[in-house]
Design a protein around this motif. Structure first.
Motif, PDB file in Angstrom:
ATOM      1  N   ILE A 197      73.145  69.225  19.067  1.00 34.69           N
ATOM      2  CA  ILE A 197      73.089  70.690  19.157  1.00 34.69           C
ATOM      3  C   ILE A 197      74.053  71.197  20.224  1.00 34.69           C
ATOM      4  O   ILE A 197      74.792  72.173  20.006  1.00 34.69           O
ATOM      5  CB  ILE A 197      71.654  71.159  19.468  1.00 34.69           C
ATOM      6  N   HIS A 238      66.583  61.159  21.200  1.00 34.73           N
ATOM      7  CA  HIS A 238      65.788  62.197  20.568  1.00 34.73           C
ATOM      8  C   HIS A 238      65.286  63.176  21.612  1.00 34.73           C
ATOM      9  O   HIS A 238      65.432  62.960  22.820  1.00 34.73           O
ATOM     10  CB  HIS A 238      64.612  61.574  19.808  1.00 34.73           C
ATOM     11  N   PHE A 239      64.691  64.248  21.149  1.00 33.35           N
ATOM     12  CA  PHE A 239      64.224  65.286  22.061  1.00 33.35           C
ATOM     13  C   PHE A 239      63.183  64.772  23.049  1.00 33.35           C
ATOM     14  O   PHE A 239      63.067  65.294  24.150  1.00 33.35           O
ATOM     15  CB  PHE A 239      63.656  66.462  21.261  1.00 33.35           C
ATOM     16  N   SER A 241      67.344  68.002  26.493  1.00 31.23           N
ATOM     17  CA  SER A 241      66.567  68.564  25.391  1.00 31.23           C
ATOM     18  C   SER A 241      66.261  70.042  25.588  1.00 31.23           C
ATOM     19  O   SER A 241      66.363  70.844  24.654  1.00 31.23           O
ATOM     20  CB  SER A 241      65.258  67.785  25.206  1.00 31.23           C
ATOM     21  N   GLU A 242      65.890  70.435  26.797  1.00 31.85           N
ATOM     22  CA  GLU A 242      65.526  71.828  27.031  1.00 31.85           C
ATOM     23  C   GLU A 242      66.736  72.746  26.857  1.00 31.85           C
ATOM     24  O   GLU A 242      66.604  73.871  26.376  1.00 31.85           O
ATOM     25  CB  GLU A 242      64.926  72.010  28.421  1.00 31.85           C
ATOM     26  N   GLN A 243      67.923  72.285  27.197  1.00 27.58           N
ATOM     27  CA  GLN A 243      69.132  73.086  26.977  1.00 27.58           C
ATOM     28  C   GLN A 243      69.336  73.335  25.482  1.00 27.58           C
ATOM     29  O   GLN A 243      69.714  74.433  25.074  1.00 27.58           O
ATOM     30  CB  GLN A 243      70.354  72.360  27.554  1.00 27.58           C
ATOM     31  N   ALA A 244      69.091  72.308  24.685  1.00 27.77           N
ATOM     32  CA  ALA A 244      69.238  72.455  23.235  1.00 27.77           C
ATOM     33  C   ALA A 244      68.199  73.418  22.681  1.00 27.77           C
ATOM     34  O   ALA A 244      68.497  74.230  21.802  1.00 27.77           O
ATOM     35  CB  ALA A 244      69.109  71.093  22.559  1.00 27.77           C
ATOM     36  N   ARG A 245      66.975  73.364  23.175  1.00 23.69           N
ATOM     37  CA  ARG A 245      65.936  74.296  22.723  1.00 23.69           C
ATOM     38  C   ARG A 245      66.319  75.729  23.067  1.00 23.69           C
ATOM     39  O   ARG A 245      66.075  76.645  22.279  1.00 23.69           O
ATOM     40  CB  ARG A 245      64.605  73.949  23.372  1.00 23.69           C
ATOM     41  N   PRO A 294      69.315  66.521  20.577  1.00 24.71           N
ATOM     42  CA  PRO A 294      69.741  67.549  21.532  1.00 24.71           C
ATOM     43  C   PRO A 294      71.233  67.521  21.833  1.00 24.71           C
ATOM     44  O   PRO A 294      71.875  68.573  21.937  1.00 24.71           O
ATOM     45  CB  PRO A 294      68.888  67.255  22.769  1.00 24.71           C
ATOM     46  N   GLU A 295      71.809  66.328  21.973  1.00 24.23           N
ATOM     47  CA  GLU A 295      73.241  66.257  22.253  1.00 24.23           C
ATOM     48  C   GLU A 295      74.062  66.752  21.066  1.00 24.23           C
ATOM     49  O   GLU A 295      75.142  67.322  21.243  1.00 24.23           O
ATOM     50  CB  GLU A 295      73.624  64.822  22.617  1.00 24.23           C
ATOM     51  N   ASP A 317      65.589  62.746  25.849  1.00 26.53           N
ATOM     52  CA  ASP A 317      66.905  63.160  26.325  1.00 26.53           C
ATOM     53  C   ASP A 317      66.755  64.245  27.393  1.00 26.53           C
ATOM     54  O   ASP A 317      66.082  65.251  27.169  1.00 26.53           O
ATOM     55  CB  ASP A 317      67.738  63.699  25.155  1.00 26.53           C
ATOM     56  N   GLU A 349      63.419  69.537  16.442  1.00 28.99           N
ATOM     57  CA  GLU A 349      63.155  68.245  17.055  1.00 28.99           C
ATOM     58  C   GLU A 349      62.910  67.152  16.025  1.00 28.99           C
ATOM     59  O   GLU A 349      63.043  65.968  16.335  1.00 28.99           O
ATOM     60  CB  GLU A 349      61.966  68.375  18.008  1.00 28.99           C
TER      61      GLU A 349
END
Length: 280
Positions: free
Chosen positions: A119, A76-77, A83-87, A116-117, A80, A111
């Motif tokens: 996304i 989860h965010f 996570s910031e790359q997905a945001r 994140p992975e 992981d 979130e």
């Protein structure tokens, strides 16, 4: 199933806030909250369909069929490192930049319901519509922006004023009364405020129009009786005041009858529906 999911062998061991996915008869993904009271379902929030790219519900109960499989996201965010790359992918979305007032909600939904992975995978595959379409549906933006019928809103707002009258109470109104059959009448009231103040308030409304008439409308029926009103077009600012003809008031009454066919409107010349004093 994608590599960022793992099967749930025992749903009783699910912990709150886990992102789960139902696969089989339906495709649903959302944040697990708790087990349903009857023990047969899973209560989830922010539910999306990751296959058909649809927003399903703010909250609901997933009751798996025998052929269904429940999965959960591996990461989860909150845990992981990507996570910031997905945001950042979400932050670069044009509708994220356009809707500043929704940005925090966008991030919370991201979130709450995705990993994140997941996304980043959609980004690599150029299938981010799986994220962006449901977000547009949930928040009614972009191509799913709700179309407001301002004519309907205006009519409903005016009807509230009409229906709130009782025991000789009155309102002032302004109106557009067309001289042809290609346009519809329009009415607006700001309670008992003077006509100039009513016009200024109308100009602030999303459904504003340029009024041609103004006057007063008073209920004369008692409670429990069929609604009956007297109406004049005697605005000093949008008409001839006490010199307004009965024929002008008849035009207004006829237009009102179009909107309220079950009510009776009796036209009066001049300012006879209220009087010569200022309305407040």
């Amino acid at each position: 199933m994608d590599e960022y999911y793992e099967p749930v062998e025992n749903a009783d061991q699910l912990t709150p806030h886990t992102v789960i996915r139902r696969s089989g008869s339906r495709h649903q993904q959302g944040r697990f909250i708790k087990h349903h009271a009857d023990g047969t379902g899973l209560v989830v929030m922010n539910v999306f369909d990751p296959v058909n790219h649809e927003f399903v519900a703010e909250a609901g109960v997933i009751k798996p069929d025998p052929a269904d499989q429940i999965f959960r996201l591996r990461k989860h965010f909150s845990e992981d490192p990507v996570s910031e790359q997905a945001r950042q992918i979400l932050r670069k979305w044009i509708l994220f930049r356009e809707h500043i007032e929704l940005q925090q909600e966008f991030l919370e939904t991201l979130e709450c319901s995705y990993g994140p992975e997941q996304i980043l995978s959609w980004h690599r595959q150029e299938t981010l519509q799986a994220l962006f379409v449901p977000l547009q549906q949930k928040y009614k933006i972009g191509k799913f922006k709700e179309k407001i019928d301002w004519d309907k809103v205006r009519a409903e707002e005016f009807a509230k004023h009409i229906n709130a009258l009782y025991e000789g109470k009155h309102i002032t109104y302004v109106a557009f009364i067309p001289t042809d059959t290609n346009h519809q009448p329009m009415f607006y009231s700001y309670g008992t405020k003077p006509h100039l103040e009513t016009v200024k308030q109308l100009e602030r409304e999303a459904f504003a129009f340029k009024p041609t008439h103004g006057g007063h409308l008073k209920i004369i029926s008692a409670r429990g009786e069929p609604k009956k009103f007297v109406v004049d077009a005697g605005s000093n600012d949008l008409g001839r005041g006490i010199y307004t003809s009965l024929a002008t008031a008849e035009m207004v009454a006829h237009a009102l009858q179009m909107f309220f066919p079950d009510y009776e409107f009796v036209p009066l010349a001049g300012r006879q529906a209220y009087g010569v004093q200022q309305s407040y």
